[in-house]
Scaffold this motif. Structure first.
Motif, PDB file in Angstrom:
ATOM      1  N   GLU A 126    -101.694  46.252  17.661  1.00 33.83           N
ATOM      2  CA  GLU A 126    -100.506  45.865  16.890  1.00 33.83           C
ATOM      3  C   GLU A 126     -98.873  46.007  17.515  1.00 33.83           C
ATOM      4  O   GLU A 126     -99.340  46.939  18.259  1.00 33.83           O
ATOM      5  CB  GLU A 126     -99.846  47.347  15.305  1.00 33.83           C
ATOM      6  CG  GLU A 126     -99.415  46.170  14.193  1.00 33.83           C
ATOM      7  CD  GLU A 126     -99.449  46.640  12.721  1.00 33.83           C
ATOM      8  OE1 GLU A 126     -99.089  46.243  11.951  1.00 33.83           O
ATOM      9  OE2 GLU A 126     -99.277  48.436  13.382  1.00 33.83           O
ATOM     10  N   TYR A 131     -95.795  46.790  17.077  1.00 29.89           N
ATOM     11  CA  TYR A 131     -94.651  47.443  16.052  1.00 29.89           C
ATOM     12  C   TYR A 131     -93.412  47.633  16.855  1.00 29.89           C
ATOM     13  O   TYR A 131     -92.929  48.285  17.963  1.00 29.89           O
ATOM     14  CB  TYR A 131     -95.187  48.885  15.617  1.00 29.89           C
ATOM     15  CG  TYR A 131     -94.679  49.901  14.465  1.00 29.89           C
ATOM     16  CD1 TYR A 131     -95.503  49.785  12.809  1.00 29.89           C
ATOM     17  CD2 TYR A 131     -93.553  50.072  14.138  1.00 29.89           C
ATOM     18  CE1 TYR A 131     -95.207  50.145  12.331  1.00 29.89           C
ATOM     19  CE2 TYR A 131     -93.678  50.646  12.594  1.00 29.89           C
ATOM     20  CZ  TYR A 131     -94.218  50.445  11.837  1.00 29.89           C
ATOM     21  OH  TYR A 131     -94.091  50.737  11.168  1.00 29.89           O
ATOM     22  N   SER A 159     -87.543  41.197  15.296  1.00 29.12           N
ATOM     23  CA  SER A 159     -87.969  40.659  14.322  1.00 29.12           C
ATOM     24  C   SER A 159     -88.976  39.325  14.924  1.00 29.12           C
ATOM     25  O   SER A 159     -89.299  39.576  14.262  1.00 29.12           O
ATOM     26  CB  SER A 159     -86.818  40.276  13.336  1.00 29.12           C
ATOM     27  OG  SER A 159     -85.881  39.739  14.261  1.00 29.12           O
ATOM     28  N   CYS A 166     -92.510  41.755  16.877  1.00 30.87           N
ATOM     29  CA  CYS A 166     -92.751  42.529  16.098  1.00 30.87           C
ATOM     30  C   CYS A 166     -93.640  42.374  14.815  1.00 30.87           C
ATOM     31  O   CYS A 166     -92.721  41.569  13.715  1.00 30.87           O
ATOM     32  CB  CYS A 166     -91.783  43.845  16.218  1.00 30.87           C
ATOM     33  SG  CYS A 166     -91.841  44.442  17.286  1.00 30.87           S
ATOM     34  N   GLU A 167     -94.257  42.393  14.459  1.00 27.47           N
ATOM     35  CA  GLU A 167     -95.646  42.061  13.017  1.00 27.47           C
ATOM     36  C   GLU A 167     -94.815  43.493  11.624  1.00 27.47           C
ATOM     37  O   GLU A 167     -94.628  43.696  11.015  1.00 27.47           O
ATOM     38  CB  GLU A 167     -97.174  42.118  13.533  1.00 27.47           C
ATOM     39  CG  GLU A 167     -97.760  41.307  13.672  1.00 27.47           C
ATOM     40  CD  GLU A 167     -98.023  41.874  15.497  1.00 27.47           C
ATOM     41  OE1 GLU A 167     -98.273  43.223  15.485  1.00 27.47           O
ATOM     42  OE2 GLU A 167     -98.311  40.706  16.069  1.00 27.47           O
ATOM     43  N   GLU A 168     -94.576  44.377  12.531  1.00 30.99           N
ATOM     44  CA  GLU A 168     -93.913  45.625  11.325  1.00 30.99           C
ATOM     45  C   GLU A 168     -92.690  46.660  12.003  1.00 30.99           C
ATOM     46  O   GLU A 168     -93.124  46.432  12.747  1.00 30.99           O
ATOM     47  CB  GLU A 168     -95.531  46.626  11.226  1.00 30.99           C
ATOM     48  CG  GLU A 168     -96.760  45.928  10.585  1.00 30.99           C
ATOM     49  CD  GLU A 168     -96.689  46.532   9.310  1.00 30.99           C
ATOM     50  OE1 GLU A 168     -96.254  47.545   8.846  1.00 30.99           O
ATOM     51  OE2 GLU A 168     -97.534  45.544   8.795  1.00 30.99           O
ATOM     52  N   GLN A 194     -88.990  50.317   6.283  1.00 30.24           N
ATOM     53  CA  GLN A 194     -90.565  49.940   6.538  1.00 30.24           C
ATOM     54  C   GLN A 194     -91.746  49.084   6.020  1.00 30.24           C
ATOM     55  O   GLN A 194     -91.655  48.678   4.768  1.00 30.24           O
ATOM     56  CB  GLN A 194     -91.364  51.985   6.878  1.00 30.24           C
ATOM     57  CG  GLN A 194     -91.921  52.430   7.547  1.00 30.24           C
ATOM     58  CD  GLN A 194     -92.953  53.640   7.382  1.00 30.24           C
ATOM     59  OE1 GLN A 194     -93.075  53.723   6.756  1.00 30.24           O
ATOM     60  NE2 GLN A 194     -93.117  53.537   8.565  1.00 30.24           N
ATOM     61  N   GLY A 195     -92.017  48.684   6.928  1.00 31.59           N
ATOM     62  CA  GLY A 195     -93.265  47.999   6.369  1.00 31.59           C
ATOM     63  C   GLY A 195     -92.803  46.121   7.174  1.00 31.59           C
ATOM     64  O   GLY A 195     -92.342  46.259   8.247  1.00 31.59           O
ATOM     65  N   ARG A 196     -93.718  45.177   6.880  1.00 29.41           N
ATOM     66  CA  ARG A 196     -93.906  44.030   7.501  1.00 29.41           C
ATOM     67  C   ARG A 196     -92.683  43.100   7.548  1.00 29.41           C
ATOM     68  O   ARG A 196     -91.211  43.349   7.161  1.00 29.41           O
ATOM     69  CB  ARG A 196     -94.494  42.808   6.504  1.00 29.41           C
ATOM     70  CG  ARG A 196     -96.049  43.095   5.994  1.00 29.41           C
ATOM     71  CD  ARG A 196     -97.061  43.038   7.055  1.00 29.41           C
ATOM     72  NE  ARG A 196     -97.297  42.052   7.924  1.00 29.41           N
ATOM     73  CZ  ARG A 196     -98.139  42.337   8.966  1.00 29.41           C
ATOM     74  NH1 ARG A 196     -98.594  43.298   9.267  1.00 29.41           N
ATOM     75  NH2 ARG A 196     -98.264  40.881   9.574  1.00 29.41           N
ATOM     76  N   THR A 197     -92.313  42.632   8.912  1.00 21.63           N
ATOM     77  CA  THR A 197     -91.388  42.051   9.150  1.00 21.63           C
ATOM     78  C   THR A 197     -90.301  41.756   9.207  1.00 21.63           C
ATOM     79  O   THR A 197     -89.437  42.239   8.036  1.00 21.63           O
ATOM     80  CB  THR A 197     -90.930  41.461  10.719  1.00 21.63           C
ATOM     81  OG1 THR A 197     -92.128  42.923  11.796  1.00 21.63           O
ATOM     82  CG2 THR A 197     -89.920  41.627  11.357  1.00 21.63           C
ATOM     83  N   SER A 198     -91.131  40.799   7.578  1.00 21.66           N
ATOM     84  CA  SER A 198     -89.939  39.894   6.675  1.00 21.66           C
ATOM     85  C   SER A 198     -89.879  40.832   5.835  1.00 21.66           C
ATOM     86  O   SER A 198     -88.143  40.801   4.771  1.00 21.66           O
ATOM     87  CB  SER A 198     -90.999  38.594   6.551  1.00 21.66           C
ATOM     88  OG  SER A 198     -92.173  39.447   5.932  1.00 21.66           O
ATOM     89  N   ASP A 199     -90.285  41.339   5.106  1.00 21.40           N
ATOM     90  CA  ASP A 199     -90.099  42.276   3.869  1.00 21.40           C
ATOM     91  C   ASP A 199     -88.729  43.397   3.878  1.00 21.40           C
ATOM     92  O   ASP A 199     -88.149  43.597   3.721  1.00 21.40           O
ATOM     93  CB  ASP A 199     -91.099  43.218   3.090  1.00 21.40           C
ATOM     94  CG  ASP A 199     -91.660  42.436   3.192  1.00 21.40           C
ATOM     95  OD1 ASP A 199     -92.348  41.364   2.220  1.00 21.40           O
ATOM     96  OD2 ASP A 199     -93.451  43.138   3.114  1.00 21.40           O
TER      97      ASP A 199
END
Ligand SMILES: Nc1ncnc2c1ncn2[C@@H]1O[C@H](COP(=O)(O)OP(=O)(O)OP(=O)(O)O)[C@@H](O)[C@H]1O
Ligand SMILES: [Mg+2]
Length: 252
Positions: A30, A32, A216, A219-221, A233-238
Protein backbone atom coordinates in the motif's frame (compact mmCIF):
# COMPACT_ATOMS: atom_id res chain seq x y z
CA UNK A 1 -1.67 -9.96 7.58
CA UNK A 2 -0.98 -6.21 7.63
CA UNK A 3 2.57 -5.04 6.94
CA UNK A 4 2.30 -2.54 9.79
CA UNK A 5 -0.15 -2.50 12.65
CA UNK A 6 0.17 0.14 15.32
CA UNK A 7 -2.13 0.44 18.31
CA UNK A 8 -2.51 3.21 20.85
CA UNK A 9 0.97 4.66 20.25
CA UNK A 10 1.87 7.62 22.43
CA UNK A 11 4.74 9.74 23.73
CA UNK A 12 5.11 12.88 25.81
CA UNK A 13 7.95 15.38 25.86
CA UNK A 14 7.75 17.05 29.26
CA UNK A 15 4.19 18.33 29.48
CA UNK A 16 3.55 18.01 25.74
CA UNK A 17 1.62 14.97 24.51
CA UNK A 18 3.23 14.90 21.02
CA UNK A 19 1.48 11.70 19.88
CA UNK A 20 -1.56 10.21 21.60
CA UNK A 21 -3.62 7.07 20.97
CA UNK A 22 -2.22 6.66 17.47
CA UNK A 23 -3.51 3.65 15.51
CA UNK A 24 -2.66 2.74 11.93
CA UNK A 25 -2.92 -0.37 9.81
CA UNK A 26 -1.08 -0.56 6.49
CA UNK A 27 -1.47 -3.50 4.11
CA UNK A 28 1.42 -4.92 2.10
CA UNK A 29 2.08 -2.96 -1.09
CA UNK A 30 0.00 0.00 0.00
CA UNK A 31 1.00 3.61 -0.62
CA UNK A 32 -0.22 5.36 2.52
CA UNK A 33 -0.12 9.06 3.41
CA UNK A 34 0.36 10.61 6.83
CA UNK A 35 -0.58 14.25 6.73
CA UNK A 36 -1.15 17.12 9.09
CA UNK A 37 -0.07 20.67 9.81
CA UNK A 38 3.31 21.71 11.23
CA UNK A 39 3.93 20.28 14.68
CA UNK A 40 1.10 17.73 14.36
CA UNK A 41 3.42 14.87 15.37
CA UNK A 42 4.17 13.27 11.98
CA UNK A 43 7.96 13.06 12.34
CA UNK A 44 7.52 11.93 15.94
CA UNK A 45 5.46 8.98 14.64
CA UNK A 46 8.40 8.05 12.36
CA UNK A 47 10.82 8.40 15.26
CA UNK A 48 8.62 6.06 17.30
CA UNK A 49 8.30 3.53 14.47
CA UNK A 50 12.08 3.47 13.91
CA UNK A 51 13.12 3.25 17.58
CA UNK A 52 14.60 6.76 17.84
CA UNK A 53 12.09 7.35 20.64
CA UNK A 54 10.57 4.70 22.89
CA UNK A 55 6.80 5.00 23.11
CA UNK A 56 5.26 5.31 26.54
CA UNK A 57 2.09 3.56 25.36
CA UNK A 58 1.13 1.22 22.56
CA UNK A 59 2.45 -1.50 20.30
CA UNK A 60 4.06 -1.70 16.87
CA UNK A 61 3.87 -4.91 14.84
CA UNK A 62 5.78 -5.18 11.55
CA UNK A 63 4.71 -8.04 9.28
CA UNK A 64 3.59 -10.08 12.29
CA UNK A 65 6.63 -9.33 14.46
CA UNK A 66 6.39 -7.13 17.53
CA UNK A 67 9.08 -4.43 17.36
CA UNK A 68 7.88 -2.10 20.13
CA UNK A 69 10.76 -0.70 22.18
CA UNK A 70 13.49 -2.19 19.97
CA UNK A 71 16.61 -0.22 19.00
CA UNK A 72 17.03 1.63 15.70
CA UNK A 73 19.47 -1.05 14.48
CA UNK A 74 17.13 -3.91 15.38
CA UNK A 75 14.25 -2.15 13.66
CA UNK A 76 16.32 -1.49 10.56
CA UNK A 77 17.20 -5.20 10.46
CA UNK A 78 13.53 -6.08 10.97
CA UNK A 79 12.83 -4.18 7.74
CA UNK A 80 11.94 -0.52 8.26
CA UNK A 81 13.96 2.04 6.28
CA UNK A 82 13.42 5.77 6.32
CA UNK A 83 14.45 9.10 4.92
CA UNK A 84 14.68 12.25 7.00
CA UNK A 85 12.95 15.59 6.76
CA UNK A 86 16.40 17.22 6.56
CA UNK A 87 18.57 15.35 4.08
CA UNK A 88 21.15 13.10 5.72
CA UNK A 89 23.66 11.82 3.17
CA UNK A 90 27.35 11.05 3.41
CA UNK A 91 28.29 14.27 1.66
CA UNK A 92 31.94 13.38 1.09
CA UNK A 93 31.12 10.05 -0.53
CA UNK A 94 30.11 9.39 -4.12
CA UNK A 95 26.51 8.77 -5.09
CA UNK A 96 27.34 5.09 -5.69
CA UNK A 97 29.05 4.70 -2.31
CA UNK A 98 26.09 6.29 -0.54
CA UNK A 99 23.83 3.58 -1.94
CA UNK A 100 26.39 0.94 -1.05
CA UNK A 101 26.25 1.95 2.62
CA UNK A 102 22.65 0.69 2.51
CA UNK A 103 23.72 -2.58 0.87
CA UNK A 104 26.37 -3.21 3.53
CA UNK A 105 23.56 -4.20 5.90
CA UNK A 106 22.80 -7.13 3.62
CA UNK A 107 26.26 -8.39 2.67
CA UNK A 108 28.65 -9.75 5.21
CA UNK A 109 32.27 -10.58 4.79
CA UNK A 110 34.99 -10.75 7.38
CA UNK A 111 37.02 -7.77 8.43
CA UNK A 112 40.23 -9.43 7.19
CA UNK A 113 38.68 -10.26 3.82
CA UNK A 114 37.94 -6.55 3.51
CA UNK A 115 41.48 -5.50 4.36
CA UNK A 116 43.23 -8.02 2.11
CA UNK A 117 40.68 -7.78 -0.72
CA UNK A 118 40.39 -11.57 -0.99
CA UNK A 119 38.54 -13.08 -3.99
CA UNK A 120 35.45 -13.56 -1.77
CA UNK A 121 35.51 -9.87 -0.91
CA UNK A 122 35.98 -8.87 -4.54
CA UNK A 123 33.01 -10.99 -5.58
CA UNK A 124 30.74 -9.39 -2.97
CA UNK A 125 32.05 -5.94 -3.92
CA UNK A 126 31.22 -6.57 -7.58
CA UNK A 127 27.71 -7.75 -6.70
CA UNK A 128 27.21 -4.68 -4.55
CA UNK A 129 28.30 -2.36 -7.35
CA UNK A 130 25.83 -4.02 -9.71
CA UNK A 131 22.96 -3.83 -7.23
CA UNK A 132 23.75 -0.21 -6.40
CA UNK A 133 23.89 0.73 -10.10
CA UNK A 134 20.54 -0.93 -10.63
CA UNK A 135 18.98 1.21 -7.91
CA UNK A 136 20.63 4.32 -9.34
CA UNK A 137 18.99 3.50 -12.68
CA UNK A 138 15.56 3.31 -11.02
CA UNK A 139 16.13 6.75 -9.53
CA UNK A 140 17.71 8.14 -12.73
CA UNK A 141 21.00 8.83 -10.99
CA UNK A 142 23.26 6.41 -12.88
CA UNK A 143 25.08 9.19 -14.70
CA UNK A 144 25.99 10.78 -11.38
CA UNK A 145 27.32 7.53 -9.83
CA UNK A 146 30.80 8.99 -9.30
CA UNK A 147 29.66 12.48 -8.32
CA UNK A 148 30.12 13.54 -4.71
CA UNK A 149 26.75 13.53 -2.94
CA UNK A 150 27.31 17.15 -1.85
CA UNK A 151 27.64 18.21 -5.51
CA UNK A 152 24.25 16.85 -6.51
CA UNK A 153 21.41 19.30 -7.01
CA UNK A 154 18.95 19.30 -4.12
CA UNK A 155 16.21 17.32 -5.86
CA UNK A 156 18.66 14.55 -6.75
CA UNK A 157 19.96 14.39 -3.18
CA UNK A 158 16.39 13.67 -2.10
CA UNK A 159 16.17 10.84 -4.65
CA UNK A 160 19.52 9.46 -3.54
CA UNK A 161 18.25 9.25 0.03
CA UNK A 162 15.36 7.09 -1.15
CA UNK A 163 17.70 4.92 -3.25
CA UNK A 164 19.93 4.38 -0.22
CA UNK A 165 16.95 3.47 1.97
CA UNK A 166 15.79 1.00 -0.70
CA UNK A 167 19.26 -0.60 -0.76
CA UNK A 168 18.55 -2.13 2.64
CA UNK A 169 15.69 -4.08 0.97
CA UNK A 170 13.15 -2.94 3.52
CA UNK A 171 9.65 -4.27 4.03
CA UNK A 172 8.37 -0.80 4.84
CA UNK A 173 9.72 2.49 3.49
CA UNK A 174 9.07 5.66 5.50
CA UNK A 175 9.50 8.95 3.63
CA UNK A 176 9.44 12.19 5.64
CA UNK A 177 8.36 15.00 3.31
CA UNK A 178 10.45 13.74 0.39
CA UNK A 179 9.36 16.61 -1.85
CA UNK A 180 10.26 19.37 0.62
CA UNK A 181 12.14 22.15 -1.16
CA UNK A 182 11.51 20.76 -4.65
CA UNK A 183 10.00 22.76 -7.47
CA UNK A 184 6.64 21.59 -8.95
CA UNK A 185 8.26 19.67 -11.84
CA UNK A 186 10.70 17.89 -9.57
CA UNK A 187 7.87 17.10 -7.16
CA UNK A 188 5.75 15.56 -9.88
CA UNK A 189 8.67 13.46 -11.13
CA UNK A 190 9.38 12.32 -7.57
CA UNK A 191 5.79 11.27 -7.01
CA UNK A 192 5.94 9.19 -10.21
CA UNK A 193 9.13 7.62 -8.93
CA UNK A 194 7.57 6.74 -5.55
CA UNK A 195 4.65 5.15 -7.35
CA UNK A 196 7.10 3.20 -9.52
CA UNK A 197 9.01 1.98 -6.43
CA UNK A 198 5.78 0.72 -4.94
CA UNK A 199 4.69 -1.01 -8.16
CA UNK A 200 8.09 -2.38 -9.18
CA UNK A 201 9.22 -3.66 -5.75
CA UNK A 202 5.71 -4.16 -4.35
CA UNK A 203 6.97 -1.91 -1.57
CA UNK A 204 4.82 -0.73 1.31
CA UNK A 205 5.28 3.03 1.65
CA UNK A 206 4.25 5.47 4.36
CA UNK A 207 4.67 9.01 3.15
CA UNK A 208 4.57 12.14 5.30
CA UNK A 209 3.43 15.32 3.65
CA UNK A 210 1.83 18.51 4.76
CA UNK A 211 0.52 19.34 1.31
CA UNK A 212 -2.83 17.56 1.12
CA UNK A 213 -3.07 17.83 -2.69
CA UNK A 214 0.25 16.11 -3.18
CA UNK A 215 -0.55 12.99 -1.15
CA UNK A 216 -4.13 12.75 -2.25
CA UNK A 217 -2.84 12.35 -5.81
CA UNK A 218 -0.88 9.19 -5.09
CA UNK A 219 -1.96 7.64 -1.78
CA UNK A 220 -4.77 5.12 -1.50
CA UNK A 221 -5.26 5.69 2.22
CA UNK A 222 -4.65 8.65 4.47
CA UNK A 223 -4.31 9.39 8.14
CA UNK A 224 -4.72 13.02 9.16
CA UNK A 225 -2.91 13.94 12.33
CA UNK A 226 -3.74 17.06 14.32
CA UNK A 227 -2.24 18.01 17.69
CA UNK A 228 -0.82 14.49 18.03
CA UNK A 229 -4.14 12.73 17.49
CA UNK A 230 -5.81 11.08 14.51
CA UNK A 231 -8.40 13.47 13.10
CA UNK A 232 -9.48 11.22 10.23
CA UNK A 233 -8.39 7.98 8.65
CA UNK A 234 -9.35 5.79 5.71
CA UNK A 235 -9.66 5.78 1.92
CA UNK A 236 -8.28 8.99 0.46
CA UNK A 237 -11.57 10.04 -1.17
CA UNK A 238 -13.49 9.53 2.11
CA UNK A 239 -10.94 11.45 4.16
CA UNK A 240 -10.96 14.35 1.72
CA UNK A 241 -14.74 14.62 2.12
CA UNK A 242 -14.67 14.32 5.90
CA UNK A 243 -16.25 17.54 7.26
CA UNK A 244 -13.83 17.64 10.21
CA UNK A 245 -10.88 17.51 7.85
CA UNK A 246 -12.36 20.16 5.63
CA UNK A 247 -12.93 22.50 8.58
CA UNK A 248 -9.75 21.85 10.51
CA UNK A 249 -7.28 21.32 7.76
CA UNK A 250 -8.47 22.51 4.39
CA UNK A 251 -10.27 25.52 5.79
CA UNK A 252 -6.97 27.37 6.15
N1 LIG B 1 12.71 15.58 21.04
C1 LIG B 1 11.70 16.41 21.30
N2 LIG B 1 11.66 17.10 22.46
C2 LIG B 1 10.64 17.94 22.74
N3 LIG B 1 9.61 18.18 21.89
C3 LIG B 1 9.60 17.53 20.73
C4 LIG B 1 10.64 16.62 20.35
N4 LIG B 1 10.35 16.11 19.12
C5 LIG B 1 9.19 16.69 18.75
N5 LIG B 1 8.75 17.54 19.70
C6 LIG B 1 7.51 18.32 19.66
O1 LIG B 1 6.46 17.42 19.28
C7 LIG B 1 5.53 18.09 18.43
C8 LIG B 1 5.40 17.31 17.14
O2 LIG B 1 6.60 17.51 16.39
P1 LIG B 1 6.87 16.78 15.01
O3 LIG B 1 8.26 17.15 14.60
O4 LIG B 1 6.54 15.35 15.15
O5 LIG B 1 5.81 17.48 14.06
P2 LIG B 1 5.59 17.32 12.50
O6 LIG B 1 4.15 16.96 12.30
O7 LIG B 1 6.61 16.44 11.90
O8 LIG B 1 5.77 18.84 12.00
P3 LIG B 1 6.48 19.45 10.68
O9 LIG B 1 5.43 19.44 9.60
O10 LIG B 1 6.82 20.83 11.08
O11 LIG B 1 7.67 18.64 10.35
C9 LIG B 1 6.03 19.51 18.25
O12 LIG B 1 5.37 20.33 19.18
C10 LIG B 1 7.50 19.39 18.58
O13 LIG B 1 8.02 20.61 19.05
MG1 LIG C 1 8.12 16.71 10.57
Amino acid sequence: MAMLEVKNLGISFGGLRAVNGFDIKIEKGELYGLIGPNGAGKTTVFNLLTGVYKPDTGSIVLDGTEITGKSTIEISKAGIARTFQNIRLFKDMSVLDNVKTGLHNKHEYSFLAGIFHTPAYQKVEKQMNEQAMELLRVFELEEEADTLASNLPYGKQRKLEIARAMATEPKLLLLDEPAAGMNPNETEALMDMIRFVRDHFNMTVLLIEHDMRLVSGICEELTVLNFGEVLAQGRTSDVLHNPQVITAYLGE
